[in-house]
Design an enzyme around this catalytic site. Structure first.
Site, short mmCIF file in Angstrom:
data_model
loop_
_atom_site.label_atom_id
_atom_site.label_comp_id
_atom_site.label_asym_id
_atom_site.label_seq_id
_atom_site.Cartn_x
_atom_site.Cartn_y
_atom_site.Cartn_z
N GLY A 192 5.65 -6.61 6.73
CA GLY A 192 4.49 -5.92 6.18
C GLY A 192 3.23 -6.31 6.89
N GLY A 194 -0.01 -4.29 6.47
CA GLY A 194 -0.56 -4.06 5.14
C GLY A 194 -1.60 -5.08 4.75
N LEU A 195 -2.10 -4.94 3.54
CA LEU A 195 -3.16 -5.82 3.04
C LEU A 195 -2.74 -7.28 3.07
CD1 LEU A 195 -5.78 -6.44 1.41
CD2 LEU A 195 -4.48 -5.93 -0.66
N VAL A 196 -1.62 -7.61 2.45
CA VAL A 196 -1.19 -9.01 2.35
C VAL A 196 -0.76 -9.54 3.71
CG1 VAL A 196 0.51 -10.58 1.33
CG2 VAL A 196 -0.56 -8.81 -0.07
N TYR A 239 9.77 1.02 -9.33
CA TYR A 239 9.25 -0.01 -8.45
C TYR A 239 9.52 -1.40 -9.02
CZ TYR A 239 5.71 -2.63 -5.79
OH TYR A 239 5.05 -3.54 -5.00
N ASN A 244 -3.72 -8.01 -9.34
CA ASN A 244 -4.24 -6.92 -8.50
C ASN A 244 -4.99 -7.49 -7.30
OD1 ASN A 244 -3.65 -5.71 -11.11
ND2 ASN A 244 -4.69 -3.89 -10.33
N LEU A 245 -4.42 -7.31 -6.12
CA LEU A 245 -5.05 -7.80 -4.89
C LEU A 245 -5.88 -6.70 -4.24
CD1 LEU A 245 -2.05 -9.73 -3.28
CD2 LEU A 245 -3.78 -10.59 -4.88
N HIS A 266 -4.28 1.71 -5.30
CA HIS A 266 -4.62 0.86 -6.43
C HIS A 266 -6.12 0.96 -6.73
CE1 HIS A 266 -0.73 -1.10 -5.21
NE2 HIS A 266 -0.54 -0.91 -6.49
N ARG A 326 -7.72 -6.45 -16.12
CA ARG A 326 -6.82 -7.01 -15.12
C ARG A 326 -7.40 -8.28 -14.51
NH1 ARG A 326 -4.41 -3.45 -17.09
NH2 ARG A 326 -3.31 -1.68 -16.15
#
Length: 324
Positions: free
Chosen positions: A11, A14-16, A138, A167-168, A181, A210
């Site tokens: 990944g 992606g963000l992470v 999911y 929530n990141l 998101h 959250r």
């Protein structure tokens, strides 16, 4: 982790994954193996096997997956379950076959049952009930990965950590209004409103609450967990904000608080989600960034990237995103 170890990050686009790679490079790790979709189709077992055979990683951070927001999860339950199950199964099996010392994987807060059996949510509550209906496909794919890791530890001695994330958000997120998101979708809406002079329509009434965490803090948490924590572990900032509070912060940052309009015909999502962070904190981790600082940095990054560009050219335009 040894500085000379080979470290795979799936990944990576992606963000992470992208933030984690930046963080690890800054910490002096030099033998990093970023895995993008063009490098390997992780949903294909032969491609995944070939990747591991070539790179021989010592540690694996698995952050790849097919990612949706609230609406996307509701519209793609079967696809979400299948693709995520295949990706996760192939990566865990390849890790076992090629002698990976430890694999740390990205779970999701959606694995917790709904309604929640108690708050804050503790890691031993994951199997206390079924997930929220909106994201069941999911969530169950992520639960299956947890079950696989538990079985592989028992049968093969595979060491693992399973991160249940709040929530990141941060740079290089999926800024998708329809399927993204909440924070990246809001940032894109504020940016579009700034460009076209219109209003900022926000789903729901802002009452849902959250725990939000900036991606740079999450990257540090991933390293800490790989080095010091085994099994399932929650990560988060430890502060719960309402969606309305996040919108208010973005309104102040952007100077557009007066343009916000709430669409109460749209869903709020789960009313409240808070995590017990005892395991994370016992490993010595604390966030370095406030939520406001993270929002400001993400907004500034987004403006640098997309000011003056048509929205359709964005890397994460409308549709399904695969972080591989």
């Amino acid at each position: 982790m040894r500085r000379d170890a080979v470290i795979m990050v799936t990944g990576a686009g992606g963000l992470v994954g992208s933030t984690l790679l930046e963080h690890l490079a800054g910490e002096g790790f030099t033998r990093l193996v970023p895995v993008l979709r063009r490098d390997c189709d992780l949903s294909d077992s032969k491609s995944t096997e070939s990747l591991f055979a070539r790179t021989r990683p010592t540690y694996v951070f698995h952050a790849a997956g097919r990612v949706y927001g609230i609406l996307g999860n509701m519209m793609n339950q079967g696809l979400s379950f299948y693709d995520n199950s295949m990706i996760n199964t192939n990566v865990v099996e390849a890790s076992r076959r090629h002698g990976v010392e430890k694999i740390t994987v990205m779970g999701t807060g959606a694995v917790y049952p709904y309604p929640p059996p108690g708050v804050p949510l503790r890691e031993n509550m994951i199997h206390f009930g079924i997930p929220h209906a909106s994201e069941r496909g999911y969530a169950n794919a992520k639960r299956a990965m947890l079950a696989m890791l538990e079985a592989y530890e028992e049968s093969y001695g595979l060491k693992w950590a399973y991160i249940v994330s709040c929530n990141l958000f941060g740079p290089r997120d999926r800024f998708d209004v329809k399927f993204g998101h909440v924070v990246p979708a809001l940032i894109r809406k504020f940016h579009e409103a700034r460009c076209n002079g219109g209003g900022v329509e926000v789903w729901g009434d802002g009452s849902a609450q959250r725990d939000f965490m900036y991606s740079r803090d999450a990257a540090q948490a991933f390293q800490t967990i790989m080095e010091n924590v085994d099994g399932p572990v929650n990560i988060g900032s430890g502060v719960v904000y309402s969606i309305r509070e996040i919108v208010d912060m973005l309104g102040a940052i952007t100077g557009m608080a007066d343009r916000v309009r709430w669409d109460r015909t749209k869903p709020n999502g789960q009313e409240y989600r808070e995590y017990d962070l005892s395991r994370m904190r016992s490993a010595g981790f604390q966030c370095r960034y406030s939520i406001a600082e993270g929002l400001r940095e993400t907004w500034d990054w987004y403006c640098r990237e997309f000011d003056g560009k048509p929205q359709a050219t964005q890397a994460h335009a409308e549709g399904v995103s695969v972080s591989l």
